[in-house]
Design a protein around this motif. Structure first.
Motif, PDB file in Angstrom:
ATOM      1  N   ASP A  26       0.844  -1.213   0.000  1.00 30.70           N
ATOM      2  CA  ASP A  26       0.000   0.000   0.000  1.00 30.70           C
ATOM      3  C   ASP A  26       0.876   1.258   0.000  1.00 30.70           C
ATOM      4  N   ILE A  27       1.947   1.188   0.805  1.00 28.24           N
ATOM      5  CA  ILE A  27       2.848   2.348   0.895  1.00 28.24           C
ATOM      6  C   ILE A  27       3.608   2.525  -0.425  1.00 28.24           C
ATOM      7  N   ASP A  28       4.063   1.393  -0.996  1.00 26.07           N
ATOM      8  CA  ASP A  28       4.800   1.475  -2.271  1.00 26.07           C
ATOM      9  C   ASP A  28       3.918   2.066  -3.364  1.00 26.07           C
ATOM     10  N   TYR A  92       2.942   8.858   6.106  1.00 23.25           N
ATOM     11  CA  TYR A  92       3.736   7.660   5.833  1.00 23.25           C
ATOM     12  C   TYR A  92       5.193   7.891   6.201  1.00 23.25           C
ATOM     13  N   LEU A  93       5.796   6.818   6.688  1.00 25.98           N
ATOM     14  CA  LEU A  93       7.236   6.799   6.965  1.00 25.98           C
ATOM     15  C   LEU A  93       7.693   5.428   6.493  1.00 25.98           C
ATOM     16  N   ALA A  94       8.660   5.382   5.605  1.00 22.30           N
ATOM     17  CA  ALA A  94       9.092   4.074   5.103  1.00 22.30           C
ATOM     18  C   ALA A  94      10.532   4.127   4.629  1.00 22.30           C
ATOM     19  N   VAL A  95      11.158   2.976   4.701  1.00 18.49           N
ATOM     20  CA  VAL A  95      12.561   2.834   4.299  1.00 18.49           C
ATOM     21  C   VAL A  95      12.640   1.733   3.247  1.00 18.49           C
ATOM     22  N   GLN A  96      13.402   1.985   2.203  1.00 17.15           N
ATOM     23  CA  GLN A  96      13.628   0.996   1.142  1.00 17.15           C
ATOM     24  C   GLN A  96      14.096  -0.303   1.802  1.00 17.15           C
ATOM     25  N   THR A  98      16.093  -2.729   1.234  1.00 16.72           N
ATOM     26  CA  THR A  98      17.533  -3.034   1.329  1.00 16.72           C
ATOM     27  C   THR A  98      18.258  -2.116   2.320  1.00 16.72           C
ATOM     28  N   CYS A  99      17.583  -1.072   2.778  1.00 16.30           N
ATOM     29  CA  CYS A  99      18.241  -0.114   3.700  1.00 16.30           C
ATOM     30  C   CYS A  99      17.670  -0.204   5.113  1.00 16.30           C
ATOM     31  N   GLN A 100      16.782  -1.183   5.356  1.00 20.22           N
ATOM     32  CA  GLN A 100      16.109  -1.229   6.664  1.00 20.22           C
ATOM     33  C   GLN A 100      17.031  -1.732   7.780  1.00 20.22           C
ATOM     34  N   ASN A 101      16.645  -1.409   8.994  1.00 21.61           N
ATOM     35  CA  ASN A 101      17.355  -1.823  10.215  1.00 21.61           C
ATOM     36  C   ASN A 101      18.764  -1.262  10.344  1.00 21.61           C
ATOM     37  N   CYS A 102      18.982  -0.090   9.765  1.00 14.91           N
ATOM     38  CA  CYS A 102      20.288   0.574   9.884  1.00 14.91           C
ATOM     39  C   CYS A 102      20.153   1.936  10.544  1.00 14.91           C
ATOM     40  N   ARG A 136       5.492  -3.468  16.217  1.00 16.34           N
ATOM     41  CA  ARG A 136       6.888  -2.974  16.194  1.00 16.34           C
ATOM     42  C   ARG A 136       6.937  -1.477  15.930  1.00 16.34           C
ATOM     43  N   THR A 137       6.063  -1.007  15.011  1.00 17.04           N
ATOM     44  CA  THR A 137       6.074   0.446  14.751  1.00 17.04           C
ATOM     45  C   THR A 137       5.490   1.187  15.962  1.00 17.04           C
ATOM     46  N   THR A 138       4.504   0.578  16.641  1.00 14.14           N
ATOM     47  CA  THR A 138       3.955   1.207  17.854  1.00 14.14           C
ATOM     48  C   THR A 138       5.061   1.347  18.905  1.00 14.14           C
ATOM     49  N   SER A 142       6.450   4.856  20.331  1.00 11.81           N
ATOM     50  CA  SER A 142       6.322   5.059  21.787  1.00 11.81           C
ATOM     51  C   SER A 142       7.640   5.553  22.383  1.00 11.81           C
ATOM     52  N   LYS A 143       8.752   5.058  21.819  1.00 10.98           N
ATOM     53  CA  LYS A 143      10.067   5.473  22.336  1.00 10.98           C
ATOM     54  C   LYS A 143      10.263   6.979  22.228  1.00 10.98           C
ATOM     55  N   TYR A 144       9.572   7.593  21.246  1.00  9.64           N
ATOM     56  CA  TYR A 144       9.709   9.043  21.043  1.00  9.64           C
ATOM     57  C   TYR A 144       8.578   9.812  21.732  1.00  9.64           C
TER      58      TYR A 144
HETATM   59  C1  LIG Z   1       9.272   0.763  10.042  1.00 11.13           C
HETATM   60  C2  LIG Z   1      10.470   1.283   9.273  1.00 11.13           C
HETATM   61  C3  LIG Z   1      10.187   2.690   8.744  1.00 11.13           C
HETATM   62  C4  LIG Z   1      11.666   1.357  10.244  1.00 11.13           C
HETATM   63  O1  LIG Z   1      12.783   1.844   9.539  1.00 11.13           O
HETATM   64  P1  LIG Z   1      14.215   1.152   9.721  1.00 11.13           P
HETATM   65  O2  LIG Z   1      15.232   2.011   9.060  1.00 11.13           O
HETATM   66  O3  LIG Z   1      14.124  -0.252   9.277  1.00 11.13           O
HETATM   67  O4  LIG Z   1      14.345   1.164  11.306  1.00 11.13           O
HETATM   68  P2  LIG Z   1      15.564   1.686  12.195  1.00 11.13           P
HETATM   69  O5  LIG Z   1      16.761   0.851  11.918  1.00 11.13           O
HETATM   70  O6  LIG Z   1      15.712   3.149  12.170  1.00 11.13           O
HETATM   71  O7  LIG Z   1      14.965   1.436  13.656  1.00 11.13           O
HETATM   72  C5  LIG Z   1      14.612   0.226  13.996  1.00 11.13           C
HETATM   73  C6  LIG Z   1      13.305   0.316  14.724  1.00 11.13           C
HETATM   74  O8  LIG Z   1      12.213   0.364  13.807  1.00 11.13           O
HETATM   75  C7  LIG Z   1      11.318  -0.705  14.066  1.00 11.13           C
HETATM   76  N1  LIG Z   1      11.347  -1.601  12.910  1.00 11.13           N
HETATM   77  C8  LIG Z   1      12.409  -2.069  12.226  1.00 11.13           C
HETATM   78  N2  LIG Z   1      12.008  -2.806  11.193  1.00 11.13           N
HETATM   79  C9  LIG Z   1      10.678  -2.823  11.227  1.00 11.13           C
HETATM   80  C10 LIG Z   1       9.691  -3.434  10.425  1.00 11.13           C
HETATM   81  N3  LIG Z   1       9.990  -4.187   9.366  1.00 11.13           N
HETATM   82  N4  LIG Z   1       8.414  -3.242  10.742  1.00 11.13           N
HETATM   83  C11 LIG Z   1       8.095  -2.495  11.804  1.00 11.13           C
HETATM   84  N5  LIG Z   1       8.981  -1.883  12.599  1.00 11.13           N
HETATM   85  C12 LIG Z   1      10.270  -2.057  12.318  1.00 11.13           C
HETATM   86  C13 LIG Z   1      11.758  -1.383  15.307  1.00 11.13           C
HETATM   87  O9  LIG Z   1      10.973  -0.877  16.397  1.00 11.13           O
HETATM   88  C14 LIG Z   1      13.180  -0.961  15.505  1.00 11.13           C
HETATM   89  O10 LIG Z   1      13.471  -0.659  16.831  1.00 11.13           O
HETATM   90  P3  LIG Z   1      14.555  -1.580  17.579  1.00 11.13           P
HETATM   91  O11 LIG Z   1      15.830  -1.401  16.815  1.00 11.13           O
HETATM   92  O12 LIG Z   1      14.576  -1.011  18.950  1.00 11.13           O
HETATM   93  O13 LIG Z   1      13.985  -2.970  17.473  1.00 11.13           O
HETATM   94  C15 LIG Z   1      10.879   0.329   8.094  1.00 11.13           C
HETATM   95  O14 LIG Z   1      11.133  -0.951   8.605  1.00 11.13           O
HETATM   96  C16 LIG Z   1       9.826   0.232   7.008  1.00 11.13           C
HETATM   97  O15 LIG Z   1       9.838   1.023   6.065  1.00 11.13           O
HETATM   98  N6  LIG Z   1       8.915  -0.750   7.116  1.00 11.13           N
HETATM   99  C17 LIG Z   1       7.876  -0.930   6.119  1.00 11.13           C
HETATM  100  C18 LIG Z   1       6.914   0.248   6.082  1.00 11.13           C
HETATM  101  C19 LIG Z   1       6.337   0.551   7.448  1.00 11.13           C
HETATM  102  O16 LIG Z   1       5.980  -0.339   8.210  1.00 11.13           O
HETATM  103  N7  LIG Z   1       6.218   1.847   7.747  1.00 11.13           N
HETATM  104  C20 LIG Z   1       5.684   2.330   9.016  1.00 11.13           C
HETATM  105  C21 LIG Z   1       4.269   2.742   8.840  1.00 11.13           C
HETATM  106  S1  LIG Z   1       3.527   3.144  10.413  1.00 11.13           S
END
Ligand SMILES: CC(C)(COP(=O)(O)OP(=O)(O)OC[C@H]1O[C@@H](n2cnc3c(N)ncnc32)[C@H](O)[C@@H]1OP(=O)(O)O)[C@@H](O)C(=O)NCCC(=O)NCCS
Length: 173
Positions: A26-28, A92-96, A98-102, A136-138, A142-144
């Motif tokens: 949906d986001i894509d 919306y907030l999203a990360v490509q 291949t770049c996630q979890n960094c 996970r997003t909640t 929440s951390k912020y």
């Molecule tokens: C959620 C998302 C934006 C996080 O970005 P990221 O660069 O991967 O995350 P960061 O490395 O900055 O931070 C990691 C935190 O994001 C959360 N996170 C990471 N991957 C996630 C995923 N696939 N889904 C949900 N939350 C995720 C976790 O809470 C994590 O915290 P932790 O390290 O304490 O466990 C990214 O995973 C994403 O684009 N997911 C798909 C789209 C989405 O779910 N968007 C949010 C809509 S509300």
């Protein structure tokens, strides 16, 4: 990933978001229509990219929204506001993928809050709102300081009041 090399810039070209995939279709789909949302003045998009490379590694989008005052957590706030509570909406907030979890998601979130803080110096509003996609997003929001609004279930509305954002950027934490 070296986050110090990442820049966050306003959306300016369709090429930058071509083939963006975050794993949520949906986001894509939504971001592929970014030129339309910008043109129609429905949302402002901000893209994370490398220096000298405009391809989006992540993005967030902002607009205004209005929520019922019953969605505010505090009784005093509910009494203070009329029917519509103005929020900056982090749509919306999203990360490509291949770049996630960094750390890029956190970087984008902080940047969106910094931008809201700047807007609040010019236009008054209650705070920042968003809808969280999953547990996970909640946890991340929440951390912020975002709190789930009353009577929310799936994709809960979460709100961060402006005074918490001020504390974040004006060193009163
Ligand atoms: C959620 C998302 C934006 C996080 O970005 P990221 O660069 O991967 O995350 P960061 O490395 O900055 O931070 C990691 C935190 O994001 C959360 N996170 C990471 N991957 C996630 C995923 N696939 N889904 C949900 N939350 C995720 C976790 O809470 C994590 O915290 P932790 O390290 O304490 O466990 C990214 O995973 C994403 O684009 N997911 C798909 C789209 C989405 O779910 N968007 C949010 C809509 S509300």
């Amino acid at each position: 990933m070296d986050l110090s090399q990442i820049r966050i810039s306003p959306f300016s070209s369709k090429d930058a978001i071509h083939n963006f995939r975050c794993g949520e279709s949906d986001i894509d789909r939504w971001v592929s229509k970014a030129p339309k949302w910008s043109e129609q003045n429905k949302a402002r998009l901000f893209l994370a990219h490398g220096q000298g490379n405009s391809k989006a590694m992540g993005f967030y989008s902002l607009s205004f929204s209005s929520e019922d005052r019953n969605k505010l957590a505090g009784k005093r706030d509910r009494q203070m506001w009329g029917s519509g509570v103005p929020l900056i909406y982090l749509q919306y907030l999203a990360v490509q993928r291949t770049c996630q979890n960094c750390g890029l998601g956190k970087m984008l979130l902080v940047d969106s809050l910094r931008r809201a803080h700047l807007v609040s110096k010019h236009v008054a509003f209650y705070g920042v709102g968003l809808r969280s996609l999953n547990d996970r997003t909640t946890a991340l929001y929440s951390k912020y300081g975002f709190a789930v609004a009353p009577d929310e279930d799936k994709f809960p509305l979460m709100i961060l009041p402006i005074w918490s954002i001020n504390d974040l950027f004006e060193g009163r934490t």
